[in-house]
Design a protein around this motif. Structure first.
Motif, PDB file in Angstrom:
ATOM      1  N   UNK A 235       0.810  -1.215   0.000  1.00  0.00           N
ATOM      2  CA  UNK A 235       0.000   0.000   0.000  1.00  0.00           C
ATOM      3  C   UNK A 235       0.844   1.267   0.000  1.00  0.00           C
ATOM      4  N   UNK A 236       2.038   1.201   0.579  1.00  0.00           N
ATOM      5  CA  UNK A 236       2.864   2.401   0.678  1.00  0.00           C
ATOM      6  C   UNK A 236       3.694   2.667  -0.572  1.00  0.00           C
ATOM      7  N   UNK A 237       3.582   1.780  -1.571  1.00  0.00           N
ATOM      8  CA  UNK A 237       4.307   1.980  -2.834  1.00  0.00           C
ATOM      9  C   UNK A 237       3.335   1.788  -4.002  1.00  0.00           C
ATOM     10  N   UNK A 238       2.366   2.686  -4.138  1.00  0.00           N
ATOM     11  CA  UNK A 238       1.299   2.500  -5.133  1.00  0.00           C
ATOM     12  C   UNK A 238       1.771   2.575  -6.574  1.00  0.00           C
ATOM     13  N   UNK A 239       2.950   3.142  -6.840  1.00  0.00           N
ATOM     14  CA  UNK A 239       3.433   3.240  -8.215  1.00  0.00           C
ATOM     15  C   UNK A 239       4.019   1.927  -8.717  1.00  0.00           C
ATOM     16  N   UNK A 240       4.231   0.987  -7.822  1.00  0.00           N
ATOM     17  CA  UNK A 240       4.771  -0.327  -8.184  1.00  0.00           C
ATOM     18  C   UNK A 240       3.658  -1.362  -8.150  1.00  0.00           C
ATOM     19  N   UNK A 241       3.617  -2.224  -9.161  1.00  0.00           N
ATOM     20  CA  UNK A 241       2.694  -3.352  -9.146  1.00  0.00           C
ATOM     21  C   UNK A 241       3.414  -4.557  -8.549  1.00  0.00           C
ATOM     22  N   UNK A 242       2.811  -5.169  -7.557  1.00  0.00           N
ATOM     23  CA  UNK A 242       3.412  -6.298  -6.844  1.00  0.00           C
ATOM     24  C   UNK A 242       2.831  -7.610  -7.367  1.00  0.00           C
ATOM     25  N   UNK A 243       3.718  -8.522  -7.722  1.00  0.00           N
ATOM     26  CA  UNK A 243       3.329  -9.894  -8.037  1.00  0.00           C
ATOM     27  C   UNK A 243       3.617 -10.722  -6.793  1.00  0.00           C
ATOM     28  N   UNK A 244       2.560 -11.167  -6.139  1.00  0.00           N
ATOM     29  CA  UNK A 244       2.703 -11.917  -4.893  1.00  0.00           C
ATOM     30  C   UNK A 244       2.389 -13.384  -5.190  1.00  0.00           C
ATOM     31  N   UNK A 245       3.430 -14.184  -5.235  1.00  0.00           N
ATOM     32  CA  UNK A 245       3.316 -15.594  -5.593  1.00  0.00           C
ATOM     33  C   UNK A 245       2.880 -16.382  -4.362  1.00  0.00           C
ATOM     34  N   UNK A 246       1.635 -16.844  -4.383  1.00  0.00           N
ATOM     35  CA  UNK A 246       1.061 -17.567  -3.245  1.00  0.00           C
ATOM     36  C   UNK A 246       0.945 -19.062  -3.516  1.00  0.00           C
ATOM     37  N   UNK A 247       1.858 -19.601  -4.303  1.00  0.00           N
ATOM     38  CA  UNK A 247       1.774 -21.010  -4.677  1.00  0.00           C
ATOM     39  C   UNK A 247       1.760 -21.937  -3.469  1.00  0.00           C
ATOM     40  N   UNK A 248       2.419 -21.516  -2.373  1.00  0.00           N
ATOM     41  CA  UNK A 248       2.506 -22.382  -1.191  1.00  0.00           C
ATOM     42  C   UNK A 248       1.704 -21.850  -0.006  1.00  0.00           C
TER      43      UNK A 248
END
Length: 338
Positions: free
Chosen positions: A175-188
């Motif tokens: 939330x504190x870095x809105x200019x970056x898109x985060x890919x959050x890998x939740x495979x596990x």
């Protein structure tokens, strides 16, 4: 030495035979696919799929089933030919050559491979062994502020360390870095002690990636899905070739939406095996990294030598940490033969 590994650390039956190892005898503790197999209902859905007609390019039924199970609009669900395809689609859609990708390492290599293939620069913030490989939110935040990456990749829980940021810190970081898109890998995530976090949505500048490979034991089918803002997913979808998700995979994706009990059973049994593995390592005074999920790092000194010895002398296959930049560690999944 066994030098037959790709950047995923995988090997094949032909390569094992070339090393004089019978693939049928190998106890494979190098891959983190559920040893308990798919749900019978998922297998039934796969067998009933229509393989004559082209698959639905919009994955309508599968997205509707997953959306209903997860409490999100189907427009917030995107199907892919495995998590790897979704990662590559994200790099093509959400970054341009010369942009930056920030990676929380050491971690799964596919995001870096996709970035380099598309001319995207890679910045790694690496967790330290002396900190138990715990990801450092402050260091990640500083790098995000200074480097302003278009994308950031975080594996949660992380492969190969089994570690994860506390949920509150993860959400605050995104939330504190809105200019970056985060890919959050939740495979596990569904196979971890933090599995309940899967019910909570990430901020709008994040895309969650979930594979059916691990918990549902469908590695050969190649199917995964992304959760995120419809506008982000639409950009990713535009980067896929047509019909990349087969009718068999779509049938499986729709069926798993109602298989929470199966996943819970797999998780309970597999985490119990990991607890046993860590107990046996402790009793044997073998150093390891405590894990939140079903695999873990074991410090052995020379990973390549130990891996080769285990394979040659005991037909046990483990993952060398060398490709992760961890040449002193092997990664081992828990099993009923700990």
């Amino acid at each position: 030495m066994v030098n037959v590994l790709g950047h995923h650390g995988d090997t094949s039956a032909a390569e094992l035979r070339a090393l004089g190892v019978d693939p049928a005898r190998v106890l494979d503790l190098s891959v983190n696919v559920s040893p308990f197999g798919p749900s019978p209902r998922v297998l039934e859905a796969i067998r009933a799929a229509d393989v004559v007609a082209y698959p639905d390019r919009q994955a309508t039924d599968a997205r509707r089933a997953l959306g209903s199970a997860l409490g999100v609009d189907p427009a917030s669900v995107l199907l892919g030919n495995g998590a790897a395809e979704l990662i590559w689609c994200a790099l093509r859609a959400l970054a341009r050559p010369g942009d930056r990708l920030l990676i929380a390492g050491p971690t799964f290599s596919e995001a870096e491979a996709a970035a380099r293939a598309h001319g995207v620069d890679v910045v790694e913030v690496r967790a330290r062994a002396e900190d138990g490989f715990a990801p450092a939110a402050a260091a990640l935040s500083l790098a995000l502020t200074q480097r302003q990456p278009a994308l950031a990749y975080l594996c949660h829980p992380n492969n190969p360390t089994g570690q994860a940021l506390p949920q509150r810190e993860l959400h605050a970081l995104i939330a504190s870095h809105p200019a970056t898109t985060f890919l959050v890998d939740q495979a596990f995530l569904s196979l971890s002690e933090r599995h309940a976090e899967g019910a909570q949505r990430l901020p709008d500048n994040a895309v969650a990636l979930r594979s059916l490979t691990k918990d549902h034991a469908l590695a050969g089918l190649r199917v995964a899905y992304a959760l995120g803002a419809p506008a982000l997913l639409a950009r990713m979808a535009a980067q896929r070739p047509p019909w990349s998700v087969s009718s068999l995979a779509l049938a499986a994706a729709g069926a798993v939406a109602t298989e929470d009990d199966h996943v819970a059973s797999v998780r309970t049994r597999w985490l119990a095996q990991r607890h046993e593995l860590e107990l046996r390592l402790t009793e044997s005074a073998i150093p390891f990294v405590p894990s939140l999920t079903v695999f873990g790092l074991v410090r052995v000194g020379d990973a390549e030598t130990v891996r080769a010895h285990l394979l040659r002398e005991a037909a046990i296959l483990v993952r060398s940490g060398t490709s992760f930049g961890l040449p002193e560690y092997i990664r081992v999944r828990a099993s009923d033969q700990n």
